[in-house]
Design a protein around this motif. Structure first.
Motif, PDB file in Angstrom:
ATOM      1  N   LYS A 134      -4.155   9.426   5.846  1.00 38.72           N
ATOM      2  CA  LYS A 134      -5.113   8.651   5.882  1.00 38.72           C
ATOM      3  C   LYS A 134      -4.774   7.242   5.384  1.00 38.72           C
ATOM      4  CE  LYS A 134     -10.054   7.855   4.436  1.00 38.72           C
ATOM      5  NZ  LYS A 134     -11.124   7.992   3.770  1.00 38.72           N
ATOM      6  N   GLY A 135      -5.064   6.032   6.223  1.00 37.75           N
ATOM      7  CA  GLY A 135      -4.553   4.744   5.824  1.00 37.75           C
ATOM      8  C   GLY A 135      -3.214   4.346   6.096  1.00 37.75           C
ATOM      9  N   PHE A 136      -2.390   5.547   7.002  1.00 37.24           N
ATOM     10  CA  PHE A 136      -1.024   5.137   7.189  1.00 37.24           C
ATOM     11  C   PHE A 136      -0.889   4.044   8.002  1.00 37.24           C
ATOM     12  CE2 PHE A 136       2.287   5.784  10.005  1.00 37.24           C
ATOM     13  CZ  PHE A 136       3.559   5.886   9.095  1.00 37.24           C
ATOM     14  N   ALA A 137       0.154   3.401   7.604  1.00 37.98           N
ATOM     15  CA  ALA A 137       0.512   2.103   8.620  1.00 37.98           C
ATOM     16  C   ALA A 137       1.868   2.122   8.473  1.00 37.98           C
ATOM     17  CB  ALA A 137      -0.146   0.874   8.222  1.00 37.98           C
ATOM     18  N   LEU A 138       2.745   2.001   9.762  1.00 41.01           N
ATOM     19  CA  LEU A 138       4.160   1.849   9.634  1.00 41.01           C
ATOM     20  C   LEU A 138       4.697   0.291   9.528  1.00 41.01           C
ATOM     21  CD1 LEU A 138       7.176   3.119   9.761  1.00 41.01           C
ATOM     22  CD2 LEU A 138       6.701   2.832  12.299  1.00 41.01           C
ATOM     23  N   GLN A 139       5.037  -0.105   8.633  1.00 41.58           N
ATOM     24  CA  GLN A 139       5.601  -1.555   8.530  1.00 41.58           C
ATOM     25  C   GLN A 139       7.075  -1.742   8.854  1.00 41.58           C
ATOM     26  OE1 GLN A 139       3.039  -3.359   7.509  1.00 41.58           O
ATOM     27  NE2 GLN A 139       4.230  -5.506   7.753  1.00 41.58           N
ATOM     28  N   LEU A 140       7.336  -2.743  10.058  1.00 40.66           N
ATOM     29  CA  LEU A 140       8.565  -2.624  10.651  1.00 40.66           C
ATOM     30  C   LEU A 140       9.238  -3.720  10.153  1.00 40.66           C
ATOM     31  CD1 LEU A 140       7.569  -1.931  14.370  1.00 40.66           C
ATOM     32  CD2 LEU A 140       8.228  -0.114  12.518  1.00 40.66           C
ATOM     33  N   ALA A 141       8.568  -4.978   9.726  1.00 41.18           N
ATOM     34  CA  ALA A 141       9.502  -6.072   9.365  1.00 41.18           C
ATOM     35  C   ALA A 141       8.639  -7.038   8.615  1.00 41.18           C
ATOM     36  CB  ALA A 141      10.384  -6.494  10.553  1.00 41.18           C
ATOM     37  N   GLN A 142       9.303  -8.144   8.104  1.00 39.80           N
ATOM     38  CA  GLN A 142       8.485  -9.164   7.369  1.00 39.80           C
ATOM     39  C   GLN A 142       7.995  -9.915   8.390  1.00 39.80           C
ATOM     40  OE1 GLN A 142       7.784  -9.288   4.272  1.00 39.80           O
ATOM     41  NE2 GLN A 142       8.290  -7.277   4.187  1.00 39.80           N
ATOM     42  N   GLY A 143       7.374 -11.034   8.068  1.00 36.14           N
ATOM     43  CA  GLY A 143       6.456 -12.033   9.214  1.00 36.14           C
ATOM     44  C   GLY A 143       7.625 -13.289   9.467  1.00 36.14           C
ATOM     45  N   ALA A 144       6.954 -14.285   9.626  1.00 35.98           N
ATOM     46  CA  ALA A 144       7.521 -15.596  10.141  1.00 35.98           C
ATOM     47  C   ALA A 144       8.099 -16.037   8.754  1.00 35.98           C
ATOM     48  CB  ALA A 144       6.465 -16.423  10.737  1.00 35.98           C
ATOM     49  N   ASP A 145       9.209 -16.997   8.855  1.00 34.23           N
ATOM     50  CA  ASP A 145       9.578 -17.592   7.728  1.00 34.23           C
ATOM     51  C   ASP A 145       9.013 -18.993   7.285  1.00 34.23           C
ATOM     52  OD1 ASP A 145      10.511 -19.147   9.770  1.00 34.23           O
ATOM     53  OD2 ASP A 145      12.748 -19.342   9.152  1.00 34.23           O
ATOM     54  N   ILE A 146       7.861 -19.132   7.901  1.00 30.00           N
ATOM     55  CA  ILE A 146       7.300 -20.487   7.606  1.00 30.00           C
ATOM     56  C   ILE A 146       5.578 -19.905   7.743  1.00 30.00           C
ATOM     57  CG2 ILE A 146       8.347 -22.148   8.623  1.00 30.00           C
ATOM     58  CD1 ILE A 146       6.158 -22.319  10.785  1.00 30.00           C
ATOM     59  N   ASP A 147       4.835 -20.698   7.009  1.00 30.16           N
ATOM     60  CA  ASP A 147       3.279 -20.411   7.163  1.00 30.16           C
ATOM     61  C   ASP A 147       2.646 -20.340   8.504  1.00 30.16           C
ATOM     62  OD1 ASP A 147       0.705 -19.722   6.676  1.00 30.16           O
ATOM     63  OD2 ASP A 147       0.134 -21.768   5.528  1.00 30.16           O
ATOM     64  N   SER A 189       0.137  -8.889  11.395  1.00 29.71           N
ATOM     65  CA  SER A 189      -0.785  -9.464  10.331  1.00 29.71           C
ATOM     66  C   SER A 189      -0.966 -11.223  10.447  1.00 29.71           C
ATOM     67  CB  SER A 189       0.014  -9.014   8.984  1.00 29.71           C
ATOM     68  OG  SER A 189       1.289  -9.700   8.829  1.00 29.71           O
ATOM     69  N   THR A 190      -1.468 -11.482   9.238  1.00 23.79           N
ATOM     70  CA  THR A 190      -1.609 -12.999   9.331  1.00 23.79           C
ATOM     71  C   THR A 190      -0.325 -13.751   9.544  1.00 23.79           C
ATOM     72  OG1 THR A 190      -3.776 -12.667   7.925  1.00 23.79           O
ATOM     73  CG2 THR A 190      -2.478 -14.929   8.026  1.00 23.79           C
ATOM     74  N   GLN A 191       0.774 -13.290   8.784  1.00 25.10           N
ATOM     75  CA  GLN A 191       1.931 -13.953   8.712  1.00 25.10           C
ATOM     76  C   GLN A 191       2.876 -13.324   9.721  1.00 25.10           C
ATOM     77  OE1 GLN A 191       1.357 -16.829   7.248  1.00 25.10           O
ATOM     78  NE2 GLN A 191       3.454 -16.658   6.863  1.00 25.10           N
ATOM     79  N   GLY A 192       2.322 -12.480  10.822  1.00 24.47           N
ATOM     80  CA  GLY A 192       3.153 -12.040  11.834  1.00 24.47           C
ATOM     81  C   GLY A 192       3.990 -10.766  11.864  1.00 24.47           C
ATOM     82  N   SER A 193       3.907 -10.064  10.464  1.00 26.11           N
ATOM     83  CA  SER A 193       4.429  -8.932  10.351  1.00 26.11           C
ATOM     84  C   SER A 193       3.689  -7.904  11.265  1.00 26.11           C
ATOM     85  CB  SER A 193       4.573  -8.167   8.915  1.00 26.11           C
ATOM     86  OG  SER A 193       3.203  -8.242   8.562  1.00 26.11           O
TER      87      SER A 193
END
Length: 244
Positions: A134-147, A189-193
């Motif tokens: 429950k609640g599992f999410a596979l995170q693949l990478a960080q987002g953008a290098d700017i806001d 996500s908000t930052q593109g991850s």
């Protein structure tokens, strides 16, 4: 920002810029920078955008399935003069298609931190598909290098990837209708991850084709596909589906 966006989208459509027209030149910038720009403009007809769209679709062609836009591979921060009054997409366009712009460093590899379970149709004795916690999410990478939290980047967050690993139903006579499905939703996500989470056939967009009879009586059905949809900078809807 909207007024500044129009000229460089038009330039992409016309193939204007030092990168258009030759393979060597078109490969001189990170492909994800081109995907970002061309997606925002609704994939205008040009050599760079045709190449970017082809890569966008290749990444969701099984197997494995990759995030179609890997914004962390586009070093946008290196392209931005801090004293510029232009919006980030306009400045990125200048960096990608203008040879006089600062050289952007090569992006790092996009590596999956974990692989999802193999595709399978469950045996008759085991109709329950193995579930993620429950609640599992596979995170693949960080987002953008700017806001990129501003509304001009809503088109990045609009991208959804539906991995229909299998969805099927059949009439098992005395046991009734047997249905089984494994559907995952990839989102930004908000930052593109990018991350994966469990989904259902009912959550598939209306534009998806192949599961129209899901849940209706019990016609035999078996389907596998990858479906991606998005909205461009102007809010226009687009999608691609790959069946396998």
């Amino acid at each position: 920002m909207r007024k500044r966006l129009a000229p460089f989208v038009a330039a992409l459509a016309l193939g204007i810029g030092p990168c258009a027209g030759t393979t060597a030149a078109a490969q001189s910038y990170p492909i994800d920078c081109a995907i970002l720009l061309c997606l925002s403009g609704g994939w205008p007809a040009s050599v760079p955008c045709a190449r970017a769209r082809a890569e966008f679709i290749r990444r969701i062609t099984p197997w494995p399935i990759e995030p179609p836009l890997q914004i962390w591979r586009c070093p946008m921060g290196a392209a931005y003069p801090k004293n510029s009054d232009e919006g980030p997409l306009a400045r990125l366009y200048d960096a990608v298609f203008d040879r006089s712009a600062p050289t952007m460093p090569a992006p790092g590899p996009a590596i999956l931190s974990h692989m999802l379970s193999p595709r399978h149709w469950p045996d008759a004795e085991d109709q329950e598909v193995r579930r993620l916690p429950k609640g599992f999410a596979l995170q693949l990478a960080q987002g953008a290098d700017i806001d990129i939290s501003g509304p001009e980047f809503n088109f990045v967050r609009s991208i959804r990837v539906y991995d229909v690993r299998h969805a099927g139903q059949y009439d098992a006579s005395e046991a009734g209708c047997v249905r089984s499905a494994a559907v995952y939703l990839g989102s930004y996500s908000t930052q593109g991850s990018f991350s994966w989470a469990r989904s259902t056939p009912e959550a598939l967009p209306e534009a998806h084709v192949g599961l129209e009879t899901w849940g209706m009586n019990c016609p035999d059905l078996y389907h596998r596909s990858v479906f991606v949809d998005w909205q461009d900078y102007q809010g226009n809807y687009g999608f691609e589906q790959i069946n396998y």
